[in-house]
Motif scaffolding. Sequence first.
Motif, PDB file in Angstrom:
ATOM      1  N   ALA A  56       0.857  -1.189   0.000  1.00 35.46           N
ATOM      2  CA  ALA A  56       0.000   0.000   0.000  1.00 35.46           C
ATOM      3  C   ALA A  56       0.891   1.235   0.000  1.00 35.46           C
ATOM      4  O   ALA A  56       1.808   1.347   0.819  1.00 35.46           O
ATOM      5  CB  ALA A  56      -0.928   0.011   1.212  1.00 35.46           C
ATOM      6  N   PHE A  57       0.620   2.136  -0.935  1.00 34.45           N
ATOM      7  CA  PHE A  57       1.427   3.347  -1.063  1.00 34.45           C
ATOM      8  C   PHE A  57       0.505   4.562  -1.122  1.00 34.45           C
ATOM      9  O   PHE A  57      -0.469   4.580  -1.883  1.00 34.45           O
ATOM     10  CB  PHE A  57       2.289   3.302  -2.325  1.00 34.45           C
ATOM     11  N   LEU A  58       0.813   5.559  -0.316  1.00 30.42           N
ATOM     12  CA  LEU A  58       0.073   6.819  -0.308  1.00 30.42           C
ATOM     13  C   LEU A  58       0.844   7.844  -1.122  1.00 30.42           C
ATOM     14  O   LEU A  58       2.027   8.084  -0.878  1.00 30.42           O
ATOM     15  CB  LEU A  58      -0.103   7.321   1.126  1.00 30.42           C
ATOM     16  N   TYR A  59       0.163   8.442  -2.100  1.00 27.41           N
ATOM     17  CA  TYR A  59       0.752   9.483  -2.939  1.00 27.41           C
ATOM     18  C   TYR A  59       0.036  10.804  -2.678  1.00 27.41           C
ATOM     19  O   TYR A  59      -1.179  10.830  -2.497  1.00 27.41           O
ATOM     20  CB  TYR A  59       0.595   9.135  -4.422  1.00 27.41           C
ATOM     21  N   VAL A 104       2.731   2.770   3.219  1.00 24.64           N
ATOM     22  CA  VAL A 104       1.795   2.642   4.342  1.00 24.64           C
ATOM     23  C   VAL A 104       1.239   1.221   4.417  1.00 24.64           C
ATOM     24  O   VAL A 104       0.133   0.990   4.897  1.00 24.64           O
ATOM     25  CB  VAL A 104       0.648   3.671   4.227  1.00 24.64           C
ATOM     26  N   THR A 105       2.032   0.260   3.948  1.00 27.69           N
ATOM     27  CA  THR A 105       1.575  -1.126   3.884  1.00 27.69           C
ATOM     28  C   THR A 105       1.171  -1.658   5.253  1.00 27.69           C
ATOM     29  O   THR A 105       0.098  -2.274   5.404  1.00 27.69           O
ATOM     30  CB  THR A 105       2.669  -2.023   3.283  1.00 27.69           C
ATOM     31  N   ASP A 106       1.997  -1.447   6.263  1.00 29.33           N
ATOM     32  CA  ASP A 106       1.705  -1.994   7.592  1.00 29.33           C
ATOM     33  C   ASP A 106       0.392  -1.434   8.136  1.00 29.33           C
ATOM     34  O   ASP A 106      -0.424  -2.174   8.713  1.00 29.33           O
ATOM     35  CB  ASP A 106       2.852  -1.690   8.555  1.00 29.33           C
ATOM     36  N   TYR A 107       0.180  -0.132   7.952  1.00 24.97           N
ATOM     37  CA  TYR A 107      -1.025   0.505   8.491  1.00 24.97           C
ATOM     38  C   TYR A 107      -2.278  -0.012   7.790  1.00 24.97           C
ATOM     39  O   TYR A 107      -3.269  -0.373   8.444  1.00 24.97           O
ATOM     40  CB  TYR A 107      -0.915   2.017   8.331  1.00 24.97           C
ATOM     41  N   VAL A 108      -2.260  -0.069   6.466  1.00 23.35           N
ATOM     42  CA  VAL A 108      -3.441  -0.511   5.720  1.00 23.35           C
ATOM     43  C   VAL A 108      -3.690  -2.001   5.944  1.00 23.35           C
ATOM     44  O   VAL A 108      -4.842  -2.446   6.011  1.00 23.35           O
ATOM     45  CB  VAL A 108      -3.278  -0.184   4.223  1.00 23.35           C
ATOM     46  N   THR A 109      -2.630  -2.789   6.085  1.00 19.07           N
ATOM     47  CA  THR A 109      -2.799  -4.212   6.378  1.00 19.07           C
ATOM     48  C   THR A 109      -3.535  -4.404   7.695  1.00 19.07           C
ATOM     49  O   THR A 109      -4.423  -5.257   7.819  1.00 19.07           O
ATOM     50  CB  THR A 109      -1.426  -4.908   6.440  1.00 19.07           C
TER      51      THR A 109
END
Length: 244
Positions: A56-59, A104-109
Motif C-alpha cells: 500500500a502506497f500513499l501518494y 503505508v503497507t503496515d497501516y493498511v494491512t
Amino acid sequence: MTSCSIAGDLNDPAPDVFWFTDGSGPSTSANASISAVAAKSGAVLDLPANASVTHAFLYWSARKKPSPPTGNATLAHFPDAPITAQAVSILTTNNSIYHAVADVTDYVTTQGSGTYVVGDIDAAELNNNQPATDGYAGWWMVVLYTAPDALDRRLALFDGFDALTDGAETKVNISNLTINEDLSPTRPATLGVVAYDGDVSITGDQVFVGATPLKDLDGTGDPLNFFNGTRASSGAPLSVAGDL
C-alpha cells in the motif's frame, strides 16, 4: 482536497478553496476559511472478503509553499487517530510543484477496509494569496492484495512525475510491460493513469500508447482532452459513496 469557483480568482480553472472532512460525512465542508494545513479529504477502500494486503502506497501532490515541502502527510482510518506518513521519495519540478509517496503497507494491512482520511499536505493557500493560477493539492492511494477467489493477474506500478506544457511532447518510456499470452484472451490488459491539476476547459492534451490515442477519462470519447479533471474507470465516470 480542493474545489473551484468559491473564492479567489473565479475566472481561472484552478481550485479556489479546500475541503475538510473527518470521515464521518456530516462534518464535510468546503469554504474559504479552511487553510491548507487544516484541509482533509477521504476515500473508501473496499477490499474483497478474505483479502490480504501485500503493498500500500500513499501518494500526494501540491503546489508547495515558498519553502521546500516537508515530506509528511497524515493518514487516518476513520474513526482512528491519524498516523504520520513519511515520504520515501519526493519529486519536484521547476515551477514549485511536488509529488511524494509513502509506504503505508503496515497501516493498511492492520486497518483493512473503510474510510481513509488524508491531511496536513504541505501546499500553498488557495485564496487570493496563492502564488499562481494553477495551485492545487490532492492525493491517492494504491493498494495491492491477494484474495482466494481473485483471478490471476500481473500487476505493475510505475512511479514518475512529468509535467505537460503547451506545445511540448512528454514521452514516458515503460519497459518490461509484458502480458502472459495464455491469460490475454480472458485477462485483457488495462492501464490506469493518475495526473494532477487536469482542467476540463484546457484542451489539446492527449495520451498515446504507441501510436494509439486513448480516449478521455469521462467516457465522452474525446481524445483531445484526456486530462480533464474527472475520475473514471474503463471510460466511464467513477463515483464511490463516501469519497470526498
